[in-house]
Design an enzyme around this catalytic site. Structure first.
Site, short mmCIF file in Angstrom:
data_model
loop_
_atom_site.label_atom_id
_atom_site.label_comp_id
_atom_site.label_asym_id
_atom_site.label_seq_id
_atom_site.Cartn_x
_atom_site.Cartn_y
_atom_site.Cartn_z
N LYS A 39 39.85 20.27 109.42
CA LYS A 39 40.73 21.43 109.30
C LYS A 39 41.07 22.04 110.66
O LYS A 39 42.21 22.44 110.91
CB LYS A 39 40.10 22.50 108.41
CG LYS A 39 40.06 22.08 106.95
CD LYS A 39 39.41 23.12 106.08
CE LYS A 39 39.21 22.56 104.68
NZ LYS A 39 40.47 22.15 104.04
N GLY A 40 40.08 22.09 111.55
CA GLY A 40 40.32 22.67 112.87
C GLY A 40 41.39 21.89 113.61
O GLY A 40 42.39 22.45 114.10
N ASN A 182 42.95 29.99 99.62
CA ASN A 182 43.83 29.61 98.51
C ASN A 182 43.22 30.24 97.25
O ASN A 182 42.19 30.92 97.32
CB ASN A 182 44.04 28.09 98.42
CG ASN A 182 42.75 27.35 98.11
OD1 ASN A 182 41.77 27.92 97.64
ND2 ASN A 182 42.74 26.05 98.38
N GLY A 215 50.08 27.54 96.68
CA GLY A 215 50.73 26.23 96.50
C GLY A 215 52.23 26.39 96.42
O GLY A 215 52.84 27.10 97.22
N ASP A 239 52.68 14.84 98.88
CA ASP A 239 51.24 14.87 99.15
C ASP A 239 50.95 16.22 99.83
O ASP A 239 51.45 16.48 100.92
CB ASP A 239 50.88 13.69 100.08
CG ASP A 239 49.45 13.74 100.57
OD1 ASP A 239 48.65 14.54 100.02
OD2 ASP A 239 49.11 12.99 101.50
N GLY A 244 47.73 23.60 103.50
CA GLY A 244 47.03 24.84 103.85
C GLY A 244 46.77 24.91 105.35
O GLY A 244 46.91 25.98 105.97
N ASP A 245 46.41 23.79 105.94
CA ASP A 245 46.14 23.78 107.40
C ASP A 245 47.42 24.09 108.18
O ASP A 245 47.40 24.88 109.13
CB ASP A 245 45.60 22.42 107.83
CG ASP A 245 44.22 22.16 107.26
OD1 ASP A 245 43.51 23.14 106.95
OD2 ASP A 245 43.84 20.98 107.11
N LYS A 278 55.53 15.07 103.00
CA LYS A 278 55.15 13.80 103.65
C LYS A 278 53.70 13.45 103.35
O LYS A 278 52.87 14.34 103.16
CB LYS A 278 55.32 13.93 105.16
CG LYS A 278 56.76 14.02 105.58
CD LYS A 278 56.90 13.82 107.07
CE LYS A 278 58.26 14.28 107.54
NZ LYS A 278 58.21 15.09 108.74
N GLY A 280 49.88 12.13 104.08
CA GLY A 280 48.92 12.16 105.19
C GLY A 280 48.59 13.57 105.65
O GLY A 280 49.12 14.56 105.13
P1 ADP Z 1 45.64 24.41 100.18
O1 ADP Z 1 46.35 23.20 100.72
O2 ADP Z 1 44.71 25.03 101.16
O3 ADP Z 1 45.09 24.28 98.81
P2 ADP Z 1 48.05 25.64 99.08
O4 ADP Z 1 48.10 24.53 98.08
O5 ADP Z 1 48.08 27.03 98.56
O6 ADP Z 1 46.80 25.53 100.06
O7 ADP Z 1 49.27 25.41 100.08
C1 ADP Z 1 49.43 26.12 101.26
C2 ADP Z 1 50.88 26.53 101.45
O8 ADP Z 1 51.71 25.35 101.56
C3 ADP Z 1 51.47 27.33 100.29
O9 ADP Z 1 51.20 28.70 100.46
C4 ADP Z 1 52.95 26.99 100.42
O10 ADP Z 1 53.53 27.75 101.46
C5 ADP Z 1 52.94 25.55 100.88
N1 ADP Z 1 53.00 24.60 99.74
C6 ADP Z 1 51.99 23.86 99.23
N2 ADP Z 1 52.41 23.10 98.19
C7 ADP Z 1 53.72 23.37 98.03
C8 ADP Z 1 54.77 22.92 97.12
N3 ADP Z 1 54.50 22.02 96.17
N4 ADP Z 1 56.00 23.42 97.26
C9 ADP Z 1 56.30 24.32 98.22
N5 ADP Z 1 55.38 24.80 99.11
C10 ADP Z 1 54.11 24.33 99.03
#
Ligand code: ADP
Length: 298
Positions: A39-40, A182, A215, A239, A244-245, A278, A280
């Site tokens: 993550k870092g 999250n 998400g 993917d 989140g990172d 994308k 990865g």
């Molecule tokens: P983590 O990857 O830590 O579980 P999230 O799934 O909440 O975190 O995703 C982090 C951020 O990435 C979200 O707040 C959003 O901005 C973006 N994101 C993730 N998945 C999607 C998606 N399917 N469509 C649009 N944005 C997304």
């Protein structure tokens, strides 16, 4: 714009299989890939590709892969002078993914868990010259708390991405400007299911601003600049690894640019969404120009 990331550097070994192995079973993988992660490191590369000056405090092993990971961070233009090389294997994650996308993950912290308060203390110059310090939970908790404390001593802004979720000592909250769980991490931190109540609980513990990533739904903010629900961008998700990172790296960049919180979150959503288009981890992290184009087109 000086961003300092204090955190993990891993190599991910990913095998795809028809079905996940049972106890004692040997399976043949359909494909295999190794990729730079942690993550870092992901957050550092994410911020760097958006144009920030980025330094990292961390550790890799004396093994070949440790050297390779450190070199690849340096090639991104990240200051790796405070990435220690220690006599413990480089951190790794062994991942199997089946055809339904279900997975098993075994993480070996390795060198990441050799980061101690002394290494942070000896790296104080970097903390002093940074504008914002970004932390996660893949290094020892003591080092995370100490880093946040030193950062605050020098009046730096601190982002804590509490991932993977672990119980946090009460002491750390007073040092945190932005905490970015999250939904699952928020529940694990607070034992509260309702998002608003969970967020209020973290504010009650002393965090100044809470951002919950949701998400595809974007993110929810409560803190010094009020309450905001900021929608993400509609994309075709391929993917979501490292979404989140990249969100956290982008948040650090936007805050350094003194964007107000709404604009900062919109920008971080764009970067998270683009990352999800994308495959990865580090390979999917977008560059600043791509993000600008993406935002204009939407
Ligand atoms: P983590 O990857 O830590 O579980 P999230 O799934 O909440 O975190 O995703 C982090 C951020 O990435 C979200 O707040 C959003 O901005 C973006 N994101 C993730 N998945 C999607 C998606 N399917 N469509 C649009 N944005 C997304």
């Amino acid at each position: 714009m000086e961003i300092l990331v204090i955190g993990s550097i891993n190599i991910d070994y990913v095998s795809t299989v028809e079905k996940l192995p049972k106890k004692g079973e040997t399976l043949h993988a359909n494909s295999f890939e190794d990729s730079a992660g942690g993550k870092g490191a992901n957050q550092a590369v994410g911020a760097r590709r958006l144009g920030a000056n980025v330094s990292m405090i961390g550790a890799v092993g004396k093994d070949a892969i440790g050297g390779r990971l450190k070199d690849s961070l340096a090639r991104e233009g990240i200051d790796v002078s405070r990435i220690n090389t220690v006599d413990v294997p480089t951190g790794n994650a062994i991942i199997t993914v089946d055809k339904n996308g279900d997975n098993t993950i075994v993480v070996y912290s390795g060198a990441n868990f050799e980061i101690d308060n002394k290494w942070i203390e000896d790296s104080e110059e970097l903390i002093k010259k940074s504008d914002i310090v970004v932390l996660q939970l893949e290094i020892p908790m003591d080092a995370v708390v100490y880093s946040a404390k030193v950062a605050k001593k020098y009046n730096k802004r601190v982002i804590l991405n509490p991932a993977p979720a672990k119980e946090l000592p009460q002491e750390i909250y007073q040092y945190i400007d932005y905490i970015t769980p999250n939904e699952t991490e928020l529940q694990e931190l607070t034992s509260i299911e309702n998002i608003e109540l969970g967020v209020k609980e973290l504010l009650g513990r002393g965090a100044k601003n809470v951002i919950v990533t949701l998400g595809e739904k974007g993110c929810y903010y409560l803190g010094e600049e009020g309450t905001h629900v900021v929608d993400s961008f509609k994309i075709n998700a391929v993917d979501t690894t490292a979404a989140g990172d990249s969100f956290n790296g982008a948040l650090a960049v936007a805050l350094c640019q003194n964007k107000d919180i709404k604009d900062a979150l919109r920008y971080a959503n764009a970067v998270g969404a683009l990352t999800a288009t994308k495959k990865g981890a580090q390979t999917s992290l977008p560059y600043g120009k791509e993000v600008e184009k993406f935002i204009i087109m939407k």
